[in-house]
Design an enzyme around this catalytic site. Structure first.
Site, PDB file in Angstrom:
ATOM      1  N   TYR A  69       0.830  -1.219   0.000  1.00 44.00           N
ATOM      2  CA  TYR A  69       0.000   0.000   0.000  1.00 44.00           C
ATOM      3  C   TYR A  69       0.857   1.257   0.000  1.00 44.00           C
ATOM      4  CZ  TYR A  69      -4.397  -2.436   0.164  1.00 44.00           C
ATOM      5  OH  TYR A  69      -5.476  -3.214  -0.189  1.00 44.00           O
ATOM      6  N   ARG A  72       1.959   1.837  -3.491  1.00 39.03           N
ATOM      7  CA  ARG A  72       0.853   2.360  -4.311  1.00 39.03           C
ATOM      8  C   ARG A  72       0.557   3.821  -3.954  1.00 39.03           C
ATOM      9  NH1 ARG A  72      -3.827  -1.653  -3.383  1.00 39.03           N
ATOM     10  NH2 ARG A  72      -4.910  -0.155  -4.704  1.00 39.03           N
ATOM     11  N   GLN A 103     -15.085   3.899  -6.391  1.00 42.72           N
ATOM     12  CA  GLN A 103     -14.514   2.740  -5.693  1.00 42.72           C
ATOM     13  C   GLN A 103     -13.014   2.942  -5.500  1.00 42.72           C
ATOM     14  OE1 GLN A 103     -16.102  -1.092  -7.691  1.00 42.72           O
ATOM     15  NE2 GLN A 103     -16.519   0.529  -9.158  1.00 42.72           N
ATOM     16  N   VAL A 105      -9.302   4.264  -4.427  1.00 43.66           N
ATOM     17  CA  VAL A 105      -8.713   4.674  -3.151  1.00 43.66           C
ATOM     18  C   VAL A 105      -7.668   5.775  -3.368  1.00 43.66           C
ATOM     19  CG1 VAL A 105      -9.210   2.485  -1.988  1.00 43.66           C
ATOM     20  CG2 VAL A 105      -7.067   2.724  -3.262  1.00 43.66           C
ATOM     21  N   ASP A 106      -7.556   6.251  -4.633  1.00 45.76           N
ATOM     22  CA  ASP A 106      -6.652   7.381  -4.881  1.00 45.76           C
ATOM     23  C   ASP A 106      -7.390   8.696  -4.606  1.00 45.76           C
ATOM     24  OD1 ASP A 106      -8.045   8.351  -7.255  1.00 45.76           O
ATOM     25  OD2 ASP A 106      -7.143   6.720  -8.388  1.00 45.76           O
ATOM     26  N   HIS A 121     -14.741   2.473  -1.033  1.00 44.63           N
ATOM     27  CA  HIS A 121     -13.688   1.539  -0.610  1.00 44.63           C
ATOM     28  C   HIS A 121     -12.560   2.218   0.159  1.00 44.63           C
ATOM     29  CE1 HIS A 121     -15.078  -1.486  -3.961  1.00 44.63           C
ATOM     30  NE2 HIS A 121     -15.849  -1.515  -2.880  1.00 44.63           N
ATOM     31  N   CYS A 129      -5.536   2.664  13.081  1.00 43.65           N
ATOM     32  CA  CYS A 129      -5.062   1.526  13.874  1.00 43.65           C
ATOM     33  C   CYS A 129      -5.865   0.272  13.524  1.00 43.65           C
ATOM     34  CB  CYS A 129      -5.217   1.851  15.355  1.00 43.65           C
ATOM     35  SG  CYS A 129      -4.785   0.463  16.399  1.00 43.65           S
ATOM     36  N   SER A 225     -14.749  -2.932 -13.696  1.00 39.59           N
ATOM     37  CA  SER A 225     -15.057  -4.272 -14.182  1.00 39.59           C
ATOM     38  C   SER A 225     -16.393  -4.750 -13.639  1.00 39.59           C
ATOM     39  CB  SER A 225     -13.949  -5.240 -13.764  1.00 39.59           C
ATOM     40  OG  SER A 225     -13.842  -5.258 -12.352  1.00 39.59           O
ATOM     41  N   PRO A 250     -13.217   0.413 -22.255  1.00 37.68           N
ATOM     42  CA  PRO A 250     -12.735  -0.127 -23.544  1.00 37.68           C
ATOM     43  C   PRO A 250     -13.244  -1.529 -23.832  1.00 37.68           C
ATOM     44  CG  PRO A 250     -10.896   0.676 -22.178  1.00 37.68           C
ATOM     45  CD  PRO A 250     -12.125   0.688 -21.310  1.00 37.68           C
TER      46      PRO A 250
HETATM   47  C1  BJW Z   1     -10.648   1.452 -18.331  1.00 36.79           C
HETATM   48  C2  BJW Z   1      -9.474   2.058 -18.764  1.00 36.79           C
HETATM   49  C3  BJW Z   1      -9.558   3.384 -19.239  1.00 36.79           C
HETATM   50  C4  BJW Z   1      -9.007   0.078 -18.070  1.00 36.79           C
HETATM   51  N1  BJW Z   1     -10.734   4.002 -19.253  1.00 36.79           N
HETATM   52  N2  BJW Z   1     -11.798   2.075 -18.377  1.00 36.79           N
HETATM   53  C5  BJW Z   1     -21.976 -10.930  -4.255  1.00 36.79           C
HETATM   54  C6  BJW Z   1     -21.548 -11.847  -5.195  1.00 36.79           C
HETATM   55  C7  BJW Z   1     -20.244 -12.367  -5.133  1.00 36.79           C
HETATM   56  C8  BJW Z   1     -19.357 -11.978  -4.135  1.00 36.79           C
HETATM   57  C9  BJW Z   1     -19.781 -11.059  -3.202  1.00 36.79           C
HETATM   58  C10 BJW Z   1     -21.073 -10.551  -3.273  1.00 36.79           C
HETATM   59  N3  BJW Z   1     -21.213  -9.658  -2.264  1.00 36.79           N
HETATM   60  C11 BJW Z   1     -20.035  -9.575  -1.585  1.00 36.79           C
HETATM   61  C12 BJW Z   1     -19.149 -10.450  -2.132  1.00 36.79           C
HETATM   62  C13 BJW Z   1     -17.740 -10.681  -1.680  1.00 36.79           C
HETATM   63  C14 BJW Z   1     -16.757  -9.622  -2.169  1.00 36.79           C
HETATM   64  C15 BJW Z   1     -16.783  -9.628  -3.684  1.00 36.79           C
HETATM   65  O1  BJW Z   1     -17.377  -8.796  -4.336  1.00 36.79           O
HETATM   66  N4  BJW Z   1     -16.078 -10.569  -4.272  1.00 36.79           N
HETATM   67  C16 BJW Z   1     -16.024 -10.696  -5.735  1.00 36.79           C
HETATM   68  C17 BJW Z   1     -14.616 -10.297  -6.230  1.00 36.79           C
HETATM   69  C18 BJW Z   1     -16.355 -12.107  -6.089  1.00 36.79           C
HETATM   70  N5  BJW Z   1     -17.084  -8.328  -1.618  1.00 36.79           N
HETATM   71  C19 BJW Z   1     -16.626  -7.950  -0.421  1.00 36.79           C
HETATM   72  O2  BJW Z   1     -15.949  -8.681   0.264  1.00 36.79           O
HETATM   73  C20 BJW Z   1     -17.035  -6.583   0.080  1.00 36.79           C
HETATM   74  N6  BJW Z   1     -17.506  -6.673   1.415  1.00 36.79           N
HETATM   75  C21 BJW Z   1     -18.626  -7.289   1.732  1.00 36.79           C
HETATM   76  O3  BJW Z   1     -19.380  -7.755   0.912  1.00 36.79           O
HETATM   77  O4  BJW Z   1     -18.841  -7.316   3.075  1.00 36.79           O
HETATM   78  C22 BJW Z   1     -19.993  -7.995   3.591  1.00 36.79           C
HETATM   79  C23 BJW Z   1     -20.039  -7.681   5.060  1.00 36.79           C
HETATM   80  C24 BJW Z   1     -21.178  -7.081   5.573  1.00 36.79           C
HETATM   81  C25 BJW Z   1     -21.232  -6.793   6.935  1.00 36.79           C
HETATM   82  C26 BJW Z   1     -20.167  -7.093   7.762  1.00 36.79           C
HETATM   83  C27 BJW Z   1     -19.005  -7.657   7.241  1.00 36.79           C
HETATM   84  C28 BJW Z   1     -18.955  -7.960   5.870  1.00 36.79           C
HETATM   85  C29 BJW Z   1     -15.836  -5.647   0.159  1.00 36.79           C
HETATM   86  C30 BJW Z   1     -15.240  -5.350  -1.164  1.00 36.79           C
HETATM   87  C31 BJW Z   1     -14.018  -4.450  -0.985  1.00 36.79           C
HETATM   88  C32 BJW Z   1     -13.243  -4.304  -2.276  1.00 36.79           C
HETATM   89  N7  BJW Z   1     -12.015  -3.672  -2.025  1.00 36.79           N
HETATM   90  C33 BJW Z   1     -11.080  -3.477  -3.121  1.00 36.79           C
HETATM   91  C34 BJW Z   1      -9.685  -3.212  -2.537  1.00 36.79           C
HETATM   92  C35 BJW Z   1      -9.610  -1.795  -1.987  1.00 36.79           C
HETATM   93  C36 BJW Z   1      -8.228  -1.460  -1.549  1.00 36.79           C
HETATM   94  C37 BJW Z   1      -7.217  -1.587  -2.647  1.00 36.79           C
HETATM   95  O5  BJW Z   1      -7.309  -0.924  -3.679  1.00 36.79           O
HETATM   96  O6  BJW Z   1      -6.277  -2.377  -2.476  1.00 36.79           O
HETATM   97  O7  BJW Z   1     -11.515  -2.406  -3.958  1.00 36.79           O
HETATM   98  S1  BJW Z   1     -11.019  -4.866  -4.281  1.00 36.79           S
HETATM   99  C38 BJW Z   1     -10.762  -3.883  -5.702  1.00 36.79           C
HETATM  100  O8  BJW Z   1     -11.870  -4.075  -6.617  1.00 36.79           O
HETATM  101  C39 BJW Z   1     -10.825  -2.418  -5.231  1.00 36.79           C
HETATM  102  C40 BJW Z   1     -11.650  -1.790  -6.315  1.00 36.79           C
HETATM  103  O9  BJW Z   1     -12.254  -0.604  -5.832  1.00 36.79           O
HETATM  104  C41 BJW Z   1     -12.635  -2.872  -6.653  1.00 36.79           C
HETATM  105  C42 BJW Z   1     -13.277  -2.716  -7.982  1.00 36.79           C
HETATM  106  O10 BJW Z   1     -12.324  -2.819  -8.997  1.00 36.79           O
HETATM  107  P1  BJW Z   1     -12.451  -1.899 -10.274  1.00 36.79           P
HETATM  108  O11 BJW Z   1     -12.379  -0.483  -9.878  1.00 36.79           O
HETATM  109  O12 BJW Z   1     -13.630  -2.298 -11.049  1.00 36.79           O
HETATM  110  O13 BJW Z   1     -11.082  -2.221 -11.040  1.00 36.79           O
HETATM  111  P2  BJW Z   1     -10.734  -3.445 -12.028  1.00 36.79           P
HETATM  112  O14 BJW Z   1      -9.264  -3.505 -12.072  1.00 36.79           O
HETATM  113  O15 BJW Z   1     -11.450  -4.668 -11.677  1.00 36.79           O
HETATM  114  O16 BJW Z   1     -11.334  -2.982 -13.439  1.00 36.79           O
HETATM  115  C43 BJW Z   1     -10.831  -1.880 -14.137  1.00 36.79           C
HETATM  116  C44 BJW Z   1     -11.717  -1.622 -15.330  1.00 36.79           C
HETATM  117  O17 BJW Z   1     -11.252  -0.458 -15.987  1.00 36.79           O
HETATM  118  C45 BJW Z   1     -11.700  -2.752 -16.372  1.00 36.79           C
HETATM  119  O18 BJW Z   1     -13.036  -3.056 -16.758  1.00 36.79           O
HETATM  120  C46 BJW Z   1     -10.936  -2.127 -17.546  1.00 36.79           C
HETATM  121  O19 BJW Z   1     -11.386  -2.596 -18.819  1.00 36.79           O
HETATM  122  C47 BJW Z   1     -11.250  -0.676 -17.382  1.00 36.79           C
HETATM  123  N8  BJW Z   1     -10.271   0.265 -17.950  1.00 36.79           N
HETATM  124  N9  BJW Z   1      -8.401   1.232 -18.628  1.00 36.79           N
HETATM  125  C48 BJW Z   1     -11.816   3.377 -18.860  1.00 36.79           C
HETATM  126  N10 BJW Z   1      -8.418   4.090 -19.698  1.00 36.79           N
HETATM  127 ZN    ZN Z   2      -4.738   1.588  18.411  1.00 37.20          ZN
END
Ligand code: BJW
Ligand code: ZN
Length: 285
Positions: A69, A72, A103, A105-106, A121, A129, A225, A250
């Site tokens: 992190y 990043r 979504q 984190v930047d 996110h 902490c 995505s 894209p």
């Molecule tokens: C371009 C481009 C250009 C490229 N122009 N476009 C239902 C179904 C299945 C699973 C679950 C569900 N509900 C919950 C879950 C579990 C899980 C989940 O979703 N898992 C799936 C992966 C299967 N979800 C969770 O665990 C969530 N929590 C939860 O549900 O808690 C329940 C709970 C309730 C009460 C108490 C306790 C628990 C939490 C999810 C947290 C996600 N966190 C992250 C990490 C953040 C920190 C970090 O960055 O390290 O967030 S994961 C990661 O994915 C990050 C992103 O915000 C997130 C989304 O990704 P994003 O932004 O879509 O990026 P990419 O890389 O996937 O896609 C990029 C896109 O851009 C692509 O399409 C490219 O084509 C495109 N692109 N260049 C325009 N120039």
């Molecule tokens: Zn503490």
């Protein structure tokens, strides 16, 4: 960028009064910030981000996860908002009821002119902490340890501060595992202020996002995505309640089927073109 899809999306945007812009990592790709599912580079290439972004990974190896992190965060600090970020700010300037939900984190929306995006996110810039949740200072906000030589720094300390306040002269740590700081309150390791898999999203942000999606008259989804839930349901809420959804990406995503218009292309090119299509007189950034 031209074409009937862009013209149709421009008409939808021009007619909107309460749009939602919902963004993912692709929004910042042209700023040089890797998307979440991009292959990792350098020391991190043998790790899967999905396996690092979990509470279990942090418990097992806090230095590995904190170091990832920090690397990043340093990358984001060097990045600049791209024309897509500025186009989103132009939409909000034109339509003040626009809600930007991210979504990411930047901090590129803020630096691109959107002062208060709804953050689903968390943020790379809000460590806390891991035990008592007390907010912790960013490592570069800490003064360098006493006696740390500061390369190139003047001996005398009576120079005027640069615009924007004092800059830290803390040396940049090397890219790699890095022991997290200890909480000033309880001594537990400090963790990144982001939402990991299996963790609940901040409830105020999620409620605000659902409310905005339910009340919007257009949802523009950009660079996600749509694989991660519950965030991926935000555009679905809007579509179910009758708002048109316009997607900028894209490549196809699971949201294609609910979209009124799919604009295939990079956000940094498509969004300024969309703003110009909606308002030909606009400064699209
Ligand atoms: C371009 C481009 C250009 C490229 N122009 N476009 C239902 C179904 C299945 C699973 C679950 C569900 N509900 C919950 C879950 C579990 C899980 C989940 O979703 N898992 C799936 C992966 C299967 N979800 C969770 O665990 C969530 N929590 C939860 O549900 O808690 C329940 C709970 C309730 C009460 C108490 C306790 C628990 C939490 C999810 C947290 C996600 N966190 C992250 C990490 C953040 C920190 C970090 O960055 O390290 O967030 S994961 C990661 O994915 C990050 C992103 O915000 C997130 C989304 O990704 P994003 O932004 O879509 O990026 P990419 O890389 O996937 O896609 C990029 C896109 O851009 C692509 O399409 C490219 O084509 C495109 N692109 N260049 C325009 N120039
Ligand atoms: Zn503490």
């Amino acid at each position: 960028m031209t074409g009937p899809e862009l013209a149709e999306a421009g008409r939808l945007l021009a007619a909107a009064r309460r749009p939602v812009v919902f963004t993912g990592a692709g929004m910042s790709a042209e700023s040089g910030v890797p998307t979440f599912r991009d292959a990792q580079t350098g020391l991190w290439q043998r790790y899967d981000p999905q396996e690092l972004a979990t509470p279990a990974a942090f418990r097992a190896d806090p230095a590995l996860v904190w170091g990832w992190y920090e690397a990043r965060r340093r990358g984001v600090r060097r990045a600049l908002p791209n024309p897509g970020h500025r186009a989103v700010a132009a939409i909000q300037a034109r339509l003040p009821e626009t809600v930007v939900i991210t979504q990411n984190v930047d901090d590129l929306h803020e630096r691109g002119g959107v002062p208060a995006p709804v953050r689903l996110h968390g943020s790379l810039f809000a460590p806390r902490c891991s035990a008592c949740a007390r907010p912790a200072p960013l490592p570069s906000d800490l003064p360098p340890p006493a006696g740390t030589p500061v390369p190139g720094a003047p001996e005398a300390r009576d120079e005027a501060e640069p615009p924007g306040g004092p800059v830290s002269h803390a040396p940049e740590p090397q890219d790699g595992p890095l022991t997290p700081p200890a909480c000033a309150g309880c001594g537990a390791p400090v963790r990144p202020g982001v939402v990991w898999f299996g963790e609940a999203l901040p409830s105020a942000a999620l409620d605000a996002a659902v409310e905005a999606a339910a009340g919007c008259d257009l949802l523009l989804t950009v660079g996600t995505s749509a694989l991660v839930h519950p965030a991926a349901e935000i555009p679905v809420v809007a579509a179910r309640l009758g708002a048109p959804v316009v997607q900028v990406n894209p490549v196809p995503t699971p949201l294609d089927a609910i979209c009124a218009v799919n604009l295939r292309g990079p956000a940094g090119e498509v969004l300024p073109a969309l703003v110009r299509a909606a308002w030909p007189d606009a400064d699209a950034g």
